[in-house]
Scaffold this active site. Structure first.
Site: not given
Length: 742
Positions: A427, A627, A631
């Site tokens: 990400d 994080d 996600d």
């Protein structure tokens, strides 16, 4: 542990019921429960999820009742109960009770087991020591080890065997043979109480850590639900009334003040503001909202007063959909059968048959006493001390070493999946980048002093709470010691700010604010702004006295360790992919800085899961690194989920591996450590199983008495533990991965 690879039933035929399942300890358990339910008359579809201890069954009520399903599963030694709101509410309490149960047994078994070991080693031939060992081992065998005995008995009733069967047979053989030796045997005969006690102690410790890991993983969904607002400000007859969010209905109008969470999904009907949607999209910059724009529940109104009309409530909100995605992803992971259980399924029946044949053979030959001793030797040599220690010791040492390096690995199934990972998906926001806006560029117009431009822009933004404004202020303070005092500050929601500085009205914000304020924008500044935006940065303008005086750019800054972390993964032969909700220009600019060639941009939470699935459909084994809340579903769907420990709790709970610090070097180290630990488990199992295969025939032939069998078993156990302890050296060699704790 992982759940069986099943989806929730989708058939509309029959009745669908959801049950909670108790007694499942491994992947084979969930497979057995599913098999039992599938065999029942009238059952059309079954989905059993080990991770959530849930079973979803579609059945014809005219052919089978829920009570019959419960009874069928109960005969196999498992518990089945219809799921209710009370069951959901008590889930956390049940997990805590399970952990507490294992911990109590650990705290009894270890102190008593150590005493038994000491008296057995130093005073084995003393009558008082032998009786002491018997007395102290009894509560370990029949109270601390009771869960193993119960499960073994349940498996025996349905003619099945697993690791619990091995534990029960081995420890009971050692215990009862030793008891016979103490009560009826010769004074100098040996006993094996320490064997029974320490096997149980080690395995109890492993079960306790396993229960902790499972409890943490299953709390992810509850953490997601807790993110939502608890109350809403409902507008009734022009008055505001605080009501529980559950009472909000579609079409209701709600008012959201600055700093408040938006309670439900809705559409703005009045007001303008910037909304922090980072928990949903991963975007670090708040999104401007005005009349007609959509807003999502659990996002935060950063500034401005909004009136919204509810368009989705309850299970239909974006947050609820994320919860659903996490549940579905947990239910569709491939099963990982524990290798020791696979071996036990064949090994235990063979050992029992060999023990019986050994006794019978010697009895027929006229030496029943030697036959009994040889049969006991077979059972003791087959005692799963080394086999039982093979997995837990490697996991304990490997995960302990990982914790010292800032890497938390959640269980043995994670290790098995990590060895096949060939693709890592990062990400962007908060993972590859810091997730904080910073002033990166300043372009002053011709004849304008850059220091003056930065000082006035910083002074004007000093009263702003917008992250872009705060980045300008922080950047200005780094570049200029003193910021002039601003007066008459005014925020223009979604466009910028204005303030009077040294008698001059200064405007800082977007192009629209400049145009509405009558400030002329020179073509060279427009071109500079376009170039900065092309690099993925947010460009804002500052001007006074009829002219735009300069362009300032802010951006989410790159983590210093990101390029190195990407390079290490590529050196391991792993493909690196970046996924983000940001626009493509921003995403590609960031990817170029860290050396990532494949970029998946403008991806929403549900699409992140789809992108992970798409990669998996290409035959790739995917690790996801993230994080944020957005996600979480992708972390669960991925073959391996890696969470940055400085991120949200739900991302950490949804992941398989957690990096305690924000240091990305830990990603490569985590995968390497997982692979090394799993390789150690395989080595341990090979040694333990090989030792049994070689020595059982020797014991059956009467060439290995129980004393030597116990010694050989001890040597096997020491070898397994020593091999596991080699993991403590991981990362300490020159050039090895040394992720810091940040």
């Amino acid at each position: 542990m992982t759940a069986t690879n099943v989806d929730r039933p989708t058939s509309t035929a029959g009745t669908e019921m959801e049950f909670s399942v108790t007694g499942m300890t491994c992947g084979s358990c969930s497979a057995r429960v599913e098999k039992i339910l599938t065999r029942q008359s009238g059952v059309s579809e079954v989905g059993v999820n080990l991770a959530t201890t849930r079973a979803v069954v579609t059945f014809d009520p005219s052919e089978v009742s829920p009570q019959q399903l419960i009874a069928a599963v109960g005969k196999a030694g498992y518990g089945l109960a219809p799921l209710s709101p009370d069951t959901e509410e008590d889930a956390g309490a049940g997990e805590a009770a399970l952990q507490s149960m294992w911990l109590r047994r650990v705290l009894v078994a270890w102190p008593l087991g150590i005493v038994v070991l000491v008296v057995s080693v130093f005073w084995m031939m003393e009558p008082w020591a032998r009786w002491t060992a018997l007395v102290l081992t009894t509560p370990i065998q029949f109270w601390a080890g009771l869960p193993f005995l119960r499960q073994a008995l349940a498996r025996a009733r349905v003619r099945q065997a697993n690791m619990d069967t091995l534990i029960a047979i081995g420890t009971l053989a050692a215990f009862f043979f030793s008891t016979y030796q103490v009560v009826f045997g010769h004074r100098h005969s040996d006993h094996y109480f320490d064997t029974a006690a320490l096997i149980i102690a080690f395995l109890l410790l492993g079960r306790y850590f396993e229960a902790r890991a499972k409890g943490s993983a299953s709390s992810a969904i509850r953490s997601l639900l807790e993110l939502g607002a608890k109350e809403a400000r409902l507008i009734v007859d022009d008055d505001e009334r605080m009501v529980p969010v559950e009472s909000v209905r579609v079409g209701d109008q709600l008012r959201i003040r600055p700093g408040e969470k938006i309670p439900v999904d809705g559409r703005v009907v009045d007001g303008s503001s910037a909304v922090d949607e980072s928990m949903l999209t991963g975007e670090s910059v708040p999104v401007d909202k005005a009349a007609g724009d959509k807003v999502a529940g659990a996002t935060i109104n950063a500034q401005g007063l909004l009136t919204i009309e509810a368009t989705a409530v309850g299970a239909d909100t974006a947050l609820a959909q994320i919860v659903k995605l996490v549940e579905e992803a947990q239910g569709t992971k491939a099963p990982v059968q524990q290798l020791a259980d696979k071996i036990a399924g064949v090994f235990v029946p063979v050992v029992l048959v060999l023990a019986v044949l050994t006794f019978a053979g010697w009895a027929i030959s006229g030496d029943a006493t030697r036959g009994l001793i040889s049969a006991v030797a077979v059972l003791i040599i087959a005692c799963p001390c080394a086999l039982g220690l093979a997995t837990p010791t490697a996991i304990l040492v490997g995960t302990g070493r990982g914790a010292a390096m800032g890497v938390l690995i959640k269980g043995g199934e994670v290790l098995e999946r990590s060895k096949k990972v060939d693709t890592v998906v990062f990400d962007k926001t908060g993972t590859l980048t810091k997730g904080q806006m910073a002033l990166t560029d300043v372009v002053a117009a011709v004849g304008v002093d850059e220091a003056e431009l930065v000082a006035k822009a910083g002074s004007a933004e000093a009263g702003s709470e917008h992250p872009v404004g705060r980045a300008v202020v922080d950047g200005a303070r780094l570049r200029s010691a003193d910021l002039p005092l601003a007066r008459d500050f005014a925020s223009v929601a979604g466009h910028g700010v204005r303030a009077t500085i040294d008698g001059v009205e200064v405007h800082v914000g977007r192009r629209k604010l400049m145009a509405e304020s009558g400030l002329v924008l020179a073509s060279e500044l427009e071109a500079a702004a376009s170039n900065l935006e092309g690099e993925g940065k947010t460009a804002i303008f500052a001007g006074w006295e009829g002219q735009v005086r300069g362009v300032l750019a802010v951006a989410d800054t790159m983590r210093e360790d990101a390029p190195g972390a990407v390079e290490r993964l590529r050196a391991m032969g792993i493909e690196v992919v970046m996924i983000t909700g940001d626009n493509r220009r921003t995403a590609e600019a960031v990817a170029a800085q860290v050396g990532i060639a494949r970029v998946l941009a403008e991806v929403l939470p549900a699409d992140k899961v789809d992108e992970v699935r798409r990669l998996q459909s290409e035959g790739k084994v995917v690790a996801m690194v993230g994080d944020g809340v957005n996600d979480a579903p992708a972390l669960v769907q991925a073959d391996l989920g890696i969470a940055i420990g400085t991120g949200t709790d739900v991302a950490i709970q949804s992941s398989d591996i957690t990096l305690l610090s924000a240091n990305l070097d830990g990603v490569a180290a985590a995968i390497q450590l997982s692979r090394r630990t799993f390789r150690t488990i395989l080595q341990n199992l090979a040694w333990a199983f090989g030792y049994n295969v070689v020595l059982i025939p020797v014991a059956a032939l009467g060439l290995l008495n129980p004393i030597l069998a116990g010694a050989a078993m001890g040597f096997s156990s020491v070898s397994v533990v020593t091999n596991s302890l080699r993991l403590t050296r991981f990362g300490r060699k020159a050039g090895g991965p040394r992720p810091s704790r940040g």
